[in-house]
Every structure is written in C-alpha cells, then in structure tokens.
Design an enzyme around this catalytic site. Structure first.
Site: not given
Lengths: 403, 403
Positions: A125, A190, A213-214, A363
């Site tokens: 990322f 991560d 937050y995901k 995605r």
C-alpha cells in the site's frame, strides 16, 4: 448455468448463514444500493451510532472528569481488539494515531534494533512504501521495494521488513507464521485489509499496525492500532516522544521516561469519540466471532469468484485474486482494461458500489457482517448486465488524475 | 469590600456582556457546577452535538462516497481556523493528528533548515519538551531546556526554538512578533492554550501547532492543527511521509512526491467526525469574533485576579499569572502550598471544577464563550469559603502520583 449459480443458490446460502442476522444491526440507508466497496469505509452499526451519541453526551455532561475513564481507553480497547480480532495478548495492542503514524513509529523502533535495509514489496500500500522510504532516508539505510514478497523477504535479511497480511489490491493473504519464521528481519505486519476480515494469530509476529475504519466499522478516519509483542516492548522506543507515553504522566516531569507497557508507543491525546465507536463495533465482532466471520468471507468471495468465472471472463475480465479461499482476504479483485469506467458505471447506473484501484482493478469488498450472498449475486448480475450492454462505454474515458 | 467586588458588580458585567448569550448555545448539564477547568476540555456546543449526529448519519448513508467531501476537510477547516482564530492566510493551516505528532513533524522539518540546537524553555508543556528532546536525539543535535524564555531565545541562535504562546501554567502571553523578529532561529509556536482564548496574528510566525479540544470546544481528543507560512512550505518536508500528503494521491504511485501546499504536512487518514465537530464550533467563534472573545477573556481574568487579591492572599495564595491582562491568556494560576487539596476539595465539595498543575498551581480557565462573570465571582467565593473553613485540610494529603 449450473444450478448453484442461480439466484436461488445464493438465497439458500443466506438462509443457512449463521451471521445473516447481523446485517440488521447496521444502518442500511438504501437497501437497493449494493455496498461492495472494498473496503475503504465499513458500514455504521446501529449500536455504534447510539454509542457515539452517548459519548458526545458524556463529553457534555462529565467534561474533564470524563478523562478518568478515557485515559485508559486506548489500551483497554486495544486489549479487546487483541482478544477478539488479531489474536494477541493483553497489553500488546494500542489504539492510536493513524496507520501511517503507527508504521512510522514502529519502523523507526525496528531500525533501532536491526541494522540492515528497510524493505517492502513494490505492491504494498502506498502509505507504507512512502513511510518506509522516509524512515530509511532518515536513518541512512537502504530502502528496497522488492518485485515480489519472496524477493522482499530475501532482501530484508538483518533489516526491517514490512508486509501487508492481506494485499490491498489482490486480496492475497500471506502466511504470517511461515514468513516470520523464515527471516531474521524484524517484520512489521500491516493488517489494514485483514483486521475484521480474516482470522489472525499475532503470536509469532513481532510488530503490526492496522486500521479500524474498514472491516472494523469504526467510522471515517477512525484511529489505527499498533501491536508490539510483549517481550520486545522493553527494547523498543517510539521516535515520537509524547506525553501519553510518559510514566507518571501528570507529574509532567523533566525528562522523557516512557512507561513499560504498550502505551510507550502512544504519542498525543487520543481520539476519544472514535475509539468509543470502535469499542461499540467490537461488541459485534466478539458476538459473531472471527472464525465464523472469516469463514463467511471465504464463502462470499468464493461465490464472487465462481460468478465472475461463469459470467465475466467472456468480457475480458481476469481474476486478480488467489483462487484458493484460504489464501485470500475478504475482497476480490477483477482486472479489466476498462476497469475504471466499469467501476464508475456500476456506481452511477447500477446501484453497486465497488471501488477502483490502479491500474485496472475493480475491487469488491465483501464485509462478512454486512454482506449477503444475494448481495454478491445481484452485484455480479448487475455487473454482467452492464458490460453485456456496454454501458460503461458511454462514460467519458478515464481521466489522467483519478480520485 | 469595595463595591466592584460585590456580586452585584459581576452581575452588572454580565448584563452588559455582548457575548453573554453564547452561553445558552452550549450544553450545561448541571448549572450549579461551575466549570472553570483551565482548560483541559472545552464544553460541548449544542450545534456541535447536532453536527456530530449529522456526521454520523452521513457516514451511514453516504459511506465511501462521503470522501468526495471529506477529503478536503482538513485543509478547508484549516482555512477557517486560519481566518477566524489564528490570523493566518488560506493554505497555511491544516487540521491533522495531535499536537504531539504535529510538533514532531515541524521540529524535524525545521531541523532540516537550521543546523543549530533545538531549544525550548524548561517550563514548556511536557509533550513539547519530550518531543523536542527526541527530535534532537534523532538528529544528533544539542537539546536545551533553558531556565527562562529569554535564555531560550538566546540559546536558540541558528537553531530551532519552540515556545508556547500562552504558558499552560502561568497563562503568560508572549509577544510573538517581537520574539520572532529577535532571533534567527526557526520558531515553532505552540498555540494550545492560546487558540480561541486570545487574538493571534501568525503573519510574522513561521511555524505553529495547536490543539482544538480546549478553548475551541472540538471534543475529547479532537485533532490538532499545524501552520506553516506559505513561503516556507516548499522548503520544508514532513518526516512522516504519508499518503495524504502525496500529489495525485489515488494514483498510488511509486515514489513519495508531496503536494506543494499545506497538505504536504498531512500523514494518514484524517479524523473526519472530530474535524466536523471543530467546523461546527468555528461557526460560534466566527460569529462572536476573536476580538470580543479575547476582550472578555481579559475582563474575566481581571475579575478573578481582583477577587483573589482581595479574598485569597490572606490564606497563603500567590498570583501565578501576569497582572497585566495584555500579557495573559484566558486562564489564571493561583499558587498555594496545598493547591492539590484545595483543588480536590473544590471539585468534591464546592461544585467548582478548576484543575491542578504541578507543583502548587490551582488553575482557573475562564473560557470566554461559556463563562459568566458571576461564574467567576461564585467560584472564587466558594473557594474563599472553603479555605476559610479549612475544608481542604479534611482531605487526605496529596499522593505521590497525581492524575
């Protein structure tokens, strides 16, 4: 079409889904819109909405006295996250700052005890790559972006390695225990796309960061978390020497003297409201259990892969995720040369919300607590219809700059 | 007692106070409790409570699409903070992270362009001292905690100087323009106890950080902000290279390439809900104006000083703040050998909430929008009664560790 690819098959899966009832515990504003975002922002639970309102009222009523409870919150919610989501021990996880800032802290701390290069894979990322590059520059170390995970592991010998447990694009799930055992590098995992999506056992891991937050549904810009295995804590220190890490904090003493535990990696005043939102969200994960949640994630992504195979490959789609569900997180990448326009058309015309990732990825995030099997079937069905009709071709071409 | 020290005098000041009406725009749960905390957490406004509820609903309804607006929020609310509160230009202020993390970023950035020592005064707020010490260690620089502001300015020649515009204990307000003009050090101003309390003109200042949960009423753990004067921005870079600072962020490109503006000092995903709370709070500050707010702060602290002089000095209190209101923020320090027990007794027995600061300070924060002159009179009156009766002596002695 084989029978199991008919909508009735998805309906049957929903009827026997032990987690189906959790969907009703979330705010679903528009049930016709299929939210398959992958996963930049998880849904709001009804309990979290109430908890946030209560937290705001608590601020109004208790004012500064609220800190008697709030002061422990980052470690207390960290302990819950450890037990419920990431497979760690009490005192090993702290809710704090952002993933970016937490990775910065742990990368510097790791560089204090490993003299080799700072390494990640080129597909990691962006913020991870940028942070590590900056840390390497500050420390005068080589920074390596290896072309593959295997190359990254090789290149990291004696240094610091950062890998995403679940790849943000492909959804590939790495073998944390095997990789950790195979290297003398200090590995920072991560967990951003893994936490709340797959079962995690951090026991072999030394360091980790992640976001809430995901899949953890803690809200836009909710804090990140960090994990430092207990035996490593005394040897590591944060480069950001903040007062929330200070022993006897309100003595406000002369020199920085970090506490012994995980709070030595805290920095400034923690975000109380968002941390309480996470605490409320964790109730749902505790209740449902990460085993069943991850199993449903595998089943949801399996269905998506089978439907994509049957329906989308003729239109130029290629699966961008591992076929083996055991090696996959809870999202699926479908690659297509015109993925950007397909994504936009799905959002604007078909009431389906996936997201686009460079360069050619549509995605689909299938959050187990909030996604049904019929959501997956309907979403893929709308996608099939859209590309069959060529509707995406009616949109303007992908702009140079994509947001 | 002179007539102006009678309660009627305070009542008269309230009657002519142009800001008196703002008090009704805040949640006051228990009107008998006098909230004179100084100022670890500002009150909740009714509009902020509504705005937070709306923000949570917006998350639930818009989900990831909310980011189309939220992405600009840290800079947009920063621009408002610049215009309304800290006297800066558009594009010079960013809402982000905590004061601690922001100071860390700016101290490293400043050390890139000044080769001298990193300096503060020994009385500066603990997190500032700890952060600067850590940055100095990382950079191999001398770190100096000077015994006075003047000594700090002298010691900082050619280096980096960090000063609090309003001292967290004494409330002393420094002359930002004069100090900035007097040194070739790059000065980082910590505005934590100044923002929302006094008029600030950052035009001469190069760098600043501040917090929003005190006088700006943005809630527990609300984000900090940072200021970098526009002409300096291209020359400075954050040590924390995060994706929210990246040019063309969603290209997710290979190397870190920070944007040109203030967002180059962003790091990770910003805290949206708390930033919206700040945005709502700024409406009140815009409406009232920092000129009248600061004038009322001076009048409130003047009244507190006069009452303390008349009532408390016989009981061993000493004024720990400047007598000249022009050299003072909106809080007052009263020093007393038994300040800890007096503070506890006020909270537990008298319904007055000040706070205690080491070693001997009872701190009264008089937030202009939410404090009346009769609050000050009543608070000091209760304090006088308490020490007259010796009620604080009934409490257990100050513990070794104070929270």
């Amino acid at each position: 079409m084989t029978p199991d690819l008919e909508r009735a098959g998805a309906e049957a899966l929903d009827r026997t889904d032990p987690l189906a009832r959790y969907r009703d515990r979330f705010v679903v504003d528009d049930p016709t819109r299929l939210y398959l975002d992958g996963n930049s922002l998880g849904r709001l639970s009804i309990a979290t909405r109430s908890r946030l309102a209560a937290a705001v009222d608590e601020w109004g009523a208790r004012l500064v006295e609220g800190w008697h409870d709030w002061i422990e919150l980052p470690a207390r919610v960290g302990d819950r996250l450890a037990a419920i989501v990431v497979g760690a021990q009490p005192g090993e996880v702290l809710v704090a700052d952002s993933v970016t800032v937490n990775l910065f802290k742990l990368a510097h701390a790791a560089a204090d005890v490993r003299s080799g290069p700072i390494v990640t894979d080129a597909g990691n990322f962006p913020t991870d790559r940028y942070v590590l590059d900056g840390v390497a520059r500050q420390r005068g170390r080589a920074y390596v972006e290896a072309p593959s995970i295997g190359d990254a592991v090789d290149a990291a010998a004696g240094g610091v390695l950062c890998l995403s447990l679940v790849d943000y694009r492909s959804g590939a799930l790495l073998d944390l225990a095997a990789i950790t055992a195979a290297t003398d590098a200090l590995v920072i995992w991560d967990l951003s796309h893994a936490a709340g999506a797959v079962e995690i056992d951090l026991a072999p891991a030394e360091l980790a960061v992640g976001c809430t937050y995901k899949y953890l549904n803690a809200g836009p810009g909710a804090p990140g978390f960090l994990y430092v295995r207990r035996d490593l804590q005394p040897r590591l220190r944060s480069p950001i020497q903040g007062w929330f890490a200070q022993r006897d904090q309100f003595a406000m003493g002369a020199g920085f003297d970090p506490v012994d535990g995980i709070e030595r990696f805290a920095a400034g005043t923690p975000p109380i409201l968002a941390t309480l939102a996470l605490d409320a969200s964790l109730d749902l994960f505790e209740d449902a259990g990460m085993g069943p949640i991850a199993a449903k994630g595998r089943a949801l992504t399996d269905l998506a892969v089978r439907l994509a195979d049957a329906w989308l490959m003729p239109f130029g789609f290629v699966l961008g995720s591992p076929r083996d569900a055991e090696r996959r997180g809870s999202h699926v990448a479908l690659r297509h040369p015109d993925a950007w326009r397909v994504t936009r058309a799905l959002i604007e015309r078909a009431g389906v919300v996936p997201d686009f990732r460079q360069p050619d990825i549509l995605r689909l995030g299938l959050a187990p607590l909030t996604t049904s099997f019929t959501d997956v079937w309907d979403g893929l069905d709308r996608l099939r219809g859209l590309v069959e009709r060529g509707e995406h071709l009616e949109l303007p071409p992908k702009p140079t700059r994509v947001t």
